[in-house]
Design an enzyme around this catalytic site. Structure first.
Site, short mmCIF file in Angstrom:
data_model
loop_
_atom_site.label_atom_id
_atom_site.label_comp_id
_atom_site.label_asym_id
_atom_site.label_seq_id
_atom_site.Cartn_x
_atom_site.Cartn_y
_atom_site.Cartn_z
N TRP A 12 -15.60 -8.81 7.61
CA TRP A 12 -15.05 -10.14 7.32
C TRP A 12 -13.55 -10.18 7.55
O TRP A 12 -12.94 -11.24 7.58
CB TRP A 12 -15.38 -10.53 5.88
CG TRP A 12 -14.61 -9.75 4.83
CD1 TRP A 12 -14.40 -8.40 4.80
CD2 TRP A 12 -13.94 -10.28 3.68
NE1 TRP A 12 -13.67 -8.05 3.69
CE2 TRP A 12 -13.37 -9.19 2.98
CE3 TRP A 12 -13.78 -11.56 3.16
CZ2 TRP A 12 -12.65 -9.35 1.80
CZ3 TRP A 12 -13.07 -11.71 1.98
CH2 TRP A 12 -12.50 -10.62 1.32
N GLU B 84 -15.24 -4.62 -4.24
CA GLU B 84 -16.32 -3.64 -4.12
C GLU B 84 -16.40 -2.70 -5.32
O GLU B 84 -17.18 -1.75 -5.31
CB GLU B 84 -16.16 -2.85 -2.83
CG GLU B 84 -16.30 -3.76 -1.61
CD GLU B 84 -16.12 -3.03 -0.29
OE1 GLU B 84 -15.76 -1.84 -0.29
OE2 GLU B 84 -16.32 -3.67 0.76
N GLN C 233 -10.01 -5.13 -5.10
CA GLN C 233 -9.22 -6.10 -4.35
C GLN C 233 -9.45 -7.49 -4.92
O GLN C 233 -10.43 -7.73 -5.63
CB GLN C 233 -9.63 -6.07 -2.89
CG GLN C 233 -11.08 -6.43 -2.64
CD GLN C 233 -11.61 -5.80 -1.36
OE1 GLN C 233 -12.16 -4.71 -1.39
NE2 GLN C 233 -11.44 -6.48 -0.25
C1 BGC Z 1 -12.58 -3.37 1.85
C2 BGC Z 1 -13.34 -4.42 2.61
C3 BGC Z 1 -12.91 -4.41 4.04
C4 BGC Z 1 -13.03 -3.03 4.64
C5 BGC Z 1 -12.51 -2.94 6.06
C6 BGC Z 1 -12.73 -2.04 2.53
O1 BGC Z 1 -11.97 -1.08 1.88
O2 BGC Z 1 -13.00 -3.27 0.53
O3 BGC Z 1 -13.11 -5.67 2.04
O4 BGC Z 1 -13.66 -5.32 4.77
O5 BGC Z 1 -12.28 -2.14 3.86
O6 BGC Z 1 -11.17 -3.26 6.13
#
Ligand code: BGC
Length: 843
Positions: A372, A504, A617
């Site tokens: 995303w 996450e 995040q």
């Molecule tokens: C983040 C995601 C992101 C991914 C790639 C992860 O550490 O939590 O939101 O899309 O990194 O940048």
């Protein structure tokens, strides 16, 4: 940053001293790329490297994902970007002694990434043990204009004596083995666990096809074993010198050499230029790709090498005219900002219908996958500076729809479900809880589409292709969500369960606020688009209705679901919970968590993290920005104050969002701190993994933090508005926005905002509620009474500590139990800390 080594310069990144200690970071910082082809900043000598990287967007190998415990619908096809054959090597020998950075007596050294010319240069003087004083000047470019082309030029001058000089140019397949000097293949030197790095494949990946040499022209080509993709690299080698020389060549399937032996006279330079062309495909025979490479090189030869440099500078003139953001009076911030914007061009400009990988083409981190990040972090910059690139990126999602439909069906849903991470369009996330469960990606794509269409007026794209994205994503929400009925049997509330939001550190929850708010947007957007189409473009509507088998009742059903969408709210705390049970969790005491336990993802099992209120995040806070028109100022402040102390920022996608909201609600100094963390995330290696590639989403967020955060720009429902928050120490901030064909130059000072318009038509917008119109060729200045609210300091956990949960108990912060008898595993050696007898472990 060490400013003695990397001095401030507004347009250039300069390195004054070479160091092997952070070679991985500098490889990333000095990467060249154009969105298709990327060359890491490896030195042409080909010596020590973190990763001798050459990356091509989308060029990947596939492999079966082996789940230790399989379940229905788990992702099956792993995908990982491949290190393409390396053309950067141009070794120099004087008196048959190689220039070796480990031991060489280097008297002068300077490496410069010139962001206006798009050229990387390096100057050095090396004194050999025999006393030969050798000057070596190198430059390199990856063409924006001619996307398959890279140019490298090396000039050697022995200043104080005659000497035999040899220049060995190589094309080498590093993916599949050791380099010719016995160095390890990229990646194998890495130790330890880090999910942010790339998947590695042990078997041979590149199967050699046609390879040959013809004078100065050399070609290697390969077929990728499992994915079936093909690649050809064709290079021309040109020498220019008054010295006598001879040229030799050799070629094998994995390495080709073009060697120039020169009888160098004192002070007489020798220049070798290497023109390299890369072509890749999903399966076209390599012979065809070799032909394409030849044509690229023939064209460059006909125009002359200099024209590649001239066109690069011209291209960048245009880029900076459309995209520059100027922070007056702060050359250090200016330099870092420009470096971030330059990275966006390097990651996205010539992606030409592919996605923008999380690391662009600067490294193999995150396996070259699209997330995303493209839609929420990179597309805003593209949409408002070079809309064509945004359109190209959106087409990538359009082209993925067939795979996304299959995936939705596999998960028992209608419509389409975009993969959380992918190259080919198939879901590549093996960990569904933090992967596939991020259904919000569907809304993110539609959201970016909506922004693009409103900002450009590109209904043509919307009606032909974009509408399919809007409808298919809305359909997924309509079946993923469900109704709860009141006692009269009437549908009352629409819920979405079993999803993961952007954060996450909390997974698979019910009614994640971000997801619900964005899904609501998605549903309404789709309904509005099809209705508008029926009115404005009946023919296109009829075609679409047939193509998508649209039931005329669908838009009403989407609107109804959107209207009844459950938006979690806690009356007691006066905030929006991140999800249905978020507030029941214990609060993680981040203030008492030592730095060596950060990022949490590298030090705690996911289950430990999931039990707490702690964020990787921005989640709710991101919703407050993207859907800001649905929240009041008071709600934004309360939510920001609640979530800020819980947010680790372990993802670099976080700080930029925190910066925007901090600026909006009034924590203006804090906003600046978050902003500094974002612009220096790679330049200062703040997350200790810049070596794996540029944090492209963060770079995109830097633009948004400047334009939306400090510049106060919003465009909800296609209505442009401004409410600036110019930091106190900045005399002015200027940026350019492209709005429906008109170029708006915005300049914000402490007491006024000026907008100059060029081209297109009149543009209407509001500044803090007052309506303004600017005519093309005209200019308007609106006085500003201050820069919005100002709150000092930052929210802390103690503010949360005084609050009560819904059940009347006190919220209090703690950290997970730390027992000294837990074995700490470093590498493969279990090391037991503290009282090992308790565990009965024999050390
Ligand atoms: C983040 C995601 C992101 C991914 C790639 C992860 O550490 O939590 O939101 O899309 O990194 O940048």
């Amino acid at each position: 940053m060490d400013r003695d080594r990397f001095p401030v310069d507004e347009w250039r990144l300069i390195e004054k001293r070479f160091s092997l200690a952070d070679v991985g970071v500098t490889e990333t910082l000095f990467t060249l790329g154009n969105g298709y082809l990327g060359l890491r900043g490896n030195h042409p000598e080909g010596g020590h490297a973190h990763e001798h990287g050459t990356f091509i967007n989308g060029f990947h190998e596939t492999f079966p994902i082996r789940h230790a415990e399989q379940a229905y619908g788990f992702a099956e096809v792993g995908q990982t970007i491949i290190n393409a054959p390396d053309a950067k090597v141009m070794r120099v020998y004087v008196d048959d002694e190689p220039l070796d950075f480990d031991t060489a007596d280097i008297r002068e050294y300077e490496r410069v990434l010139d962001m206006r010319r798009g050229v990387l240069t390096r100057h050095l003087r090396w004194v050999t043990p025999a006393g030969k004083d050798v000057q070596i000047d190198v430059d390199r470019l990856v063409s924006f204009d001619e996307k398959h082309l890279a140019v490298m030029r090396l000039t050697v001058t022995v200043l104080n004596s005659d000497a035999p000089v040899t220049i060995v140019c190589q094309l080498v397949n590093r993916q599949d083995g050791e380099d010719v000097y016995g160095g390890t293949a990229p990646g194998t030197q890495r130790a330890g666990f880090d999910p942010r790095k790339a998947e590695k494949i042990a078997e041979r990946v590149l199967a050699p096809q046609e390879y040959w040499q013809d004078g100065g022209r050399t070609a290697l080509s390969y077929r990728v074993t499992e994915s079936g993709m093909t690649i050809a690299v064709v290079a021309d080698h040109l020498i220019d010198t008054e010295n006598e020389y001879s040229a030799r060549t050799s070629v094998e399937p994995d390495i080709a050499k073009n060697v120039f032996r020169v009888q160098a006279k004192a002070g007489v330079p020798v220049t070798v230029t290497k023109l390299v062309s890369y072509h890749t495909s999903r399966g076209v025979p390599t012979r065809e790709l070799v032909d394409r490479g030849r044509r690229t090189l023939d064209r460059v030869a006909a125009e002359g090498v200099q024209s590649a440099y001239d066109r690069q500078a011209e291209w960048l003139d245009g880029f900076w005219r459309r995209s520059d953001v100027v922070i007056e009076g702060h050359a250090d911030l200016q330099q870092a900002t420009r470096w971030c914007l330059f990275q966006l061009a390097q990651a996205a400009a010539r992606a030409d219908g592919l996605g923008v990988p999380a690391k662009g083409v600067s490294g193999s981190g995150y396996s070259g996958h699209y997330f995303w990040d493209t839609e929420i972090y990179v597309l805003p910059f593209l949409t408002y500076t070079t809309p064509q690139w945004a359109r190209n990126a959106l087409r990538m999602r359009y082209l993925m729809l067939p795979a996304a439909r299959r995936r939705a069906a596999q998960l028992n849903e209608a419509g389409a479900l975009f993969p959380w991470r992918t190259i080919s369009g198939e879901e590549a996330s093996a960990y569904y809880a933090a992967g596939t469960a991020q259904y919000h990606i569907n809304a993110d794509v539609s959201f970016a589409l909506g922004k693009y269409v409103r900002a450009t007026g590109d209904d043509d794209f919307l009606y032909r292709e974009g509408v399919d994205i809007a409808v298919e994503t809305a359909r997924l929400w309509a079946t993923l969500g469900f109704w709860r009925y009141n006692e009269d049997g009437q549908p009352e509330v629409f819920h979405i369960h079993g999803v993961t939001g952007p954060d996450e550190y909390t997974t698979v929850v019910n009614d994640n606020l971000f997801t619900n708010v964005m899904a609501r947007f998605n549903l309404r957007f789709a309904a509005r688009v099809v209705r508008e189409m029926a009115e404005a473009a009946p023919e296109a509507y009829a075609l679409m209705a047939k193509r998508l088998d649209l039931d005329p009742a669908e838009p009403d059903a989407w609107d109804a679901a959107a209207e009844a969408m459950h938006i979690p709210y806690s009356e007691g705390l006066g905030i929006h919970p991140q999800d249905a049970v978020f507030l029941e969790r214990e609060v993680w005491d981040l203030e008492s968590t030592p730095p060596e336990q950060r990022p949490l993802l590298l030090h705690f099992h996911p289950l430990v993290i999931y039990r707490y209120q702690v964020l990787k995040q921005a989640d709710v806070v991101l919703a407050l920005y993207l859907q800001g028109n649905h929240f009041t100022d008071e709600e934004k402040l309360a939510d920001f104050e609640y979530y800020d102390p819980l947010t680790t920022g372990d993802s670099t996608l976080s700080a930029v969002v925190q910066a925007i909201l901090a600026a909006e609600v009034g924590y203006q100094d804090l906003a600046l701190q978050y902003f500094a963390q974002s612009i220096f995330v790679d330049l200062g290696d703040l997350h200790h993994n810049a070596a794996d590639g540029v944090h492209v989403a963060s770079a995109g967020g830097v633009w948004t933090a400047l334009v939306a955060g400090f510049g106060g720009m919003r465009d909800h429902y296609g209505e442009l508005s401004f409410d600036p928050r110019l930091p106190e120490a900045w005399p002015s901030l200027s940026y350019t926005l492209h709005w429906r064909g008109t170029e708006l130059k915005v300049r914000i000072t402490r007491d006024a905002m000026t907008v100059d318009a060029a081209g297109g038509g009149p543009v209407s917008f509001s500044v803090r509620g007052a309506s303004v119109t600017v005519e093309p060729g005209g200019s308007v200045t609106v006085p500003l009474d201050g820069q919005g609210p100002r709150l000092s300091g930052r929210p802390t956990l103690s503010d949360i500590g005084e609050s009560l949960r819904e059940d009347g108990t006190l919220l209090s912060a703690s950290v997970p139990t730390m027992t000294t008898s837990i074995p700490v595993i470093t590498g493969s050696q279990p090391v037991v800390g503290g009282d090992d007898s308790a565990l009965g472990i024999d050390t």
